[in-house]
Design a protein around this motif. Structure first.
Motif, short mmCIF file in Angstrom:
data_model
loop_
_atom_site.label_atom_id
_atom_site.label_comp_id
_atom_site.label_asym_id
_atom_site.label_seq_id
_atom_site.Cartn_x
_atom_site.Cartn_y
_atom_site.Cartn_z
N VAL A 9 -6.35 1.10 7.76
CA VAL A 9 -6.68 2.09 6.73
C VAL A 9 -5.60 2.06 5.65
N ALA A 10 -6.02 2.06 4.38
CA ALA A 10 -5.09 2.10 3.25
C ALA A 10 -5.53 3.17 2.26
N GLU A 11 -4.58 3.91 1.72
CA GLU A 11 -4.88 4.94 0.73
C GLU A 11 -4.06 4.71 -0.54
N SER A 12 -4.63 5.15 -1.67
CA SER A 12 -3.93 5.07 -2.95
C SER A 12 -4.06 6.39 -3.69
N SER A 13 -3.06 6.71 -4.50
CA SER A 13 -3.10 7.95 -5.29
C SER A 13 -3.94 7.79 -6.55
N THR A 14 -4.45 6.58 -6.81
CA THR A 14 -5.27 6.32 -8.00
C THR A 14 -6.73 6.19 -7.59
N ALA A 15 -7.61 6.95 -8.23
CA ALA A 15 -9.05 6.86 -7.93
C ALA A 15 -9.58 5.49 -8.34
N GLY A 16 -10.42 4.90 -7.48
CA GLY A 16 -11.03 3.59 -7.77
C GLY A 16 -10.02 2.46 -7.79
N TYR A 17 -8.92 2.61 -7.06
CA TYR A 17 -7.83 1.62 -7.13
C TYR A 17 -8.20 0.29 -6.47
N TYR A 18 -8.90 0.34 -5.35
CA TYR A 18 -9.15 -0.87 -4.57
C TYR A 18 -10.37 -1.63 -5.09
N ASN A 19 -10.19 -2.95 -5.27
CA ASN A 19 -11.28 -3.81 -5.73
C ASN A 19 -11.63 -4.83 -4.66
N GLU A 20 -12.47 -5.79 -5.03
CA GLU A 20 -12.95 -6.78 -4.07
C GLU A 20 -11.80 -7.63 -3.52
N ARG A 21 -10.83 -7.96 -4.37
CA ARG A 21 -9.71 -8.77 -3.89
C ARG A 21 -8.87 -8.01 -2.87
N ASP A 22 -8.64 -6.73 -3.11
CA ASP A 22 -7.89 -5.92 -2.14
C ASP A 22 -8.61 -5.91 -0.79
N SER B 200 -3.59 11.46 -2.22
CA SER B 200 -4.45 10.27 -2.05
C SER B 200 -5.80 10.50 -2.70
N ARG B 201 -6.30 9.46 -3.40
CA ARG B 201 -7.59 9.55 -4.09
C ARG B 201 -8.58 8.49 -3.63
N SER B 202 -8.14 7.26 -3.43
CA SER B 202 -9.06 6.21 -3.00
C SER B 202 -8.68 5.73 -1.60
N LEU B 203 -9.69 5.16 -0.92
CA LEU B 203 -9.54 4.84 0.50
C LEU B 203 -10.20 3.51 0.81
N MET B 204 -9.57 2.75 1.71
CA MET B 204 -10.14 1.49 2.20
C MET B 204 -10.00 1.46 3.72
N ILE B 205 -11.12 1.23 4.40
CA ILE B 205 -11.13 1.15 5.87
C ILE B 205 -11.71 -0.20 6.25
N VAL B 206 -10.95 -0.98 7.01
CA VAL B 206 -11.40 -2.31 7.42
C VAL B 206 -11.30 -2.43 8.94
N PRO B 207 -12.41 -2.69 9.61
CA PRO B 207 -12.34 -2.86 11.07
C PRO B 207 -11.67 -4.17 11.47
N MET B 208 -10.94 -4.14 12.57
CA MET B 208 -10.34 -5.35 13.14
C MET B 208 -11.34 -5.91 14.15
N TYR C 7 0.84 -1.20 0.00
CA TYR C 7 0.00 0.00 0.00
C TYR C 7 0.88 1.25 0.00
N GLU C 8 0.37 2.31 -0.61
CA GLU C 8 1.14 3.55 -0.70
C GLU C 8 1.19 4.26 0.65
N SER C 9 0.02 4.38 1.28
CA SER C 9 -0.09 4.98 2.61
C SER C 9 -1.04 4.11 3.42
N TYR C 10 -0.72 3.91 4.69
CA TYR C 10 -1.56 3.02 5.50
C TYR C 10 -1.39 3.35 6.98
#
Length: 519
Positions: A316-329, A297-305, A229-232
């Protein structure tokens, strides 16, 4: 104008070698008919010229097939050569009566396969003109039908080849697209499987770790070195509902400093915790309820533990590409979050088991042995990560007089109540211990001297304002003296920190008590 069709990538057999083989068979056939069968009657010098040039052209084509020069130019030169070669053969073998017009089949086939539609139409037109010129000297009305059939054959055969070629080309394109998609999916699955295996191996490591700091370091390693991940970040919440960065990676740097997140930017974290579900935001550019860790940062993923229906924090993970994270991520990070949650739960259970042996029975504060152990650990961590560390010592003013006046049972009641007040005055991450008798100690991780002074003053003020209940329902007021020391300002070893905090405590007592003093 575009001349050639794009045939570079194909599932079908390349016609290069087939075409070369066909031309060699033509060469052998003509030689056979000339020297063996004697049915190919042509002037010898012309024959040698035609056979020689035909052989040279075939050799040139062979050189092109072994990538010595562009094969397209070889095809073009072959078609141009045939436009002269075949009419000359027809002309010298009977004209309208010659059967060598069939050699044009090879030329038509090649033109239909390698040339664009309009270019091949021009070639077939030139071929027809060449045939007309070749039969013009022997042509008469009686042979009109035969000539018409030959012309019709040329064009019908050409259009049939074009249709078949286009159909095969479309089918081939669909098949290639399907194969490319399958290769891409296979590559993604292999990558996904590799990630899962690495996460599984690291999960086994996590399960064996009982120290929360080591768990955090391992989870940060997983998010950075395995998932790339780029930022997390790892985020926890305190008992007041505030969210804090426990560890984060941004701008290519790790940070393990605690940092509280502003309430106005905590809505997404609160939503993920309340719903107990991960969140994937395709574009956070114009959102006002979230502050990215990095500007790009453009896209964001937040997953509770989550472990046993309890949210223990957020990844939390961030990416500089919009719509970067998919179901596998999302699945991969969820696998990490589950392992991390269980690891934190195990660590918490371990601490509770330890607490049963390290707590002071009367005040439920940690005992002296645990205090020494934790101070050593926190000092080592502060040195490793270059973090501040502070220590507060608290002593009840005139406690001996209280015991002598009201009795030891009242003194014990005061110690219990004072313990509760101090616990409410400090943070969840602070370590509160009974140092001995009426003296208490508070270890303040990642806390500089200025902030430690504020916490010490808070403890002193809260005690001063509190009314203590003792035996027989009597109420009394008490004060405490507070001394503090900090790393790196006041010392570099845990012994120095304790010694200087103790000196500061006695300085407060010497200057009139109910004070906070710093060495």
């Amino acid at each position: 104008m575009k001349i050639f069709l794009d045939r570079n990538k194909t599932l079908l057999p390349r016609v290069d070698k087939i075409n070369l083989l066909a031309r060699l068979l033509v060469l052998i056939s003509i030689c056979w008919l000339t020297f063996i069968d004697n049915s190919f009657e042509i002037e010898k010098n012309l024959f040698y010229i035609l056979i020689g040039t035909f052989a040279c052209q075939s050799l040139l084509f062979y050189i092109a097939t072994i990538n010595k020069f562009d094969i397209k130019l070889a095809y073009l030169s072959m078609i141009i050569y045939d436009l002269f070669f075949v009419p000359l053969v027809i002309l010298n073998t009977g004209g309208i009566h010659s059967s060598y017009f069939l050699l044009f089949i090879l030329t038509i086939s090649v033109a239909a396969y390698v040339l664009t539609f309009y270019t091949s139409i021009i070639v077939i037109g030139l071929l027809s003109i060449g045939y007309i010129l070749a039969i013009s000297q022997t042509f008469d009305i009686e042979h009109m039908l035969n000539a018409s059939l030959v012309f019709g054959f040329f064009w019908v055969f050409y259009f049939g080849l074009v249709y078949a070629s286009e159909y095969l080309h479309r089918s081939e394109s669909r098949m290639l697209k399907l194969l490319n998609t399958l290769n891409l999916r296979t590559s993604e699955l292999e990558k996904y499987q590799a990630h899962l295996e690495m996460i599984y191996e690291n999960s086994r490591v996590l399960a064996s770790i009982l120290d929360s700091d080591s768990i955090i370091a391992e989870v940060m390693h997983l998010m950075g070195k395995v998932l790339h991940y780029e930022s997390y970040a790892i985020i926890f919440s305190d008992n007041k509902g505030n969210f804090l960065f426990r560890a984060r990676y941004q701008n290519k740097k790790n940070s393990f400093h605690l940092k509280q997140i502003d309430k106005e930017y905590s809505e997404l974290f609160d939503k993920a915790c309340r719903q107990n579900n991960p969140l994937v935001i395709k574009d956070i550019t114009n959102r006002e309820d979230y502050q990215p860790m990095t500007k790009n940062s453009r896209s964001l993923m937040i997953v509770p533990m989550v472990a046993h229906d309890r949210v223990r924090g957020l990844l939390v993970a961030e990416s500089s590409t919009a719509g970067y994270y998919n179901e596998r991520d999302l699945q991969l990070l969820s696998a990490v979050s589950r392992s991390a949650a269980l690891a934190f739960e195990n660590s918490e259970l371990h601490k509770k088991m330890e607490a049963m042996t390290v707590k002071d029975e009367l005040t439920e504060a940690f005992n002296y042995r645990y205090f020494v152990q934790k101070l050593e650990e926190e000092k080592r961590r502060a040195s490793r990560y270059q973090l501040p560390l502070s220590l507060i010592m608290v002593d009840i003013d005139w406690f001996k007089k209280l015991n002598d006046t009201y009795g030891h049972e009242s003194g014990n009641m005061v110690l219990k109540e004072l313990s509760r007040i101090i616990k409410k005055s400090i943070r969840d991450v602070d370590i509160f211990a009974r140092y001995g008798g009426e003296e208490f100690a508070v270890i303040l991780p990642q806390t500089p001297q200025v902030d430690a002074n504020i916490i010490g003053e808070r403890i002193r003020t809260n005690v001063e304002r509190h009314t203590f209940m003792i035996e027989k329902g009597e109420k009394i007021s008490l004060t405490v003296s507070v001394g503090l020391s900090s790393y790196p300002e006041n010392g570099y070893s845990q012994e120095e920190l304790v010694s200087l905090a103790d000196k500061a405590l006695y300085k407060a007592k010497g200057e009139g008590r109910n004070l906070v003093c710093i060495t």
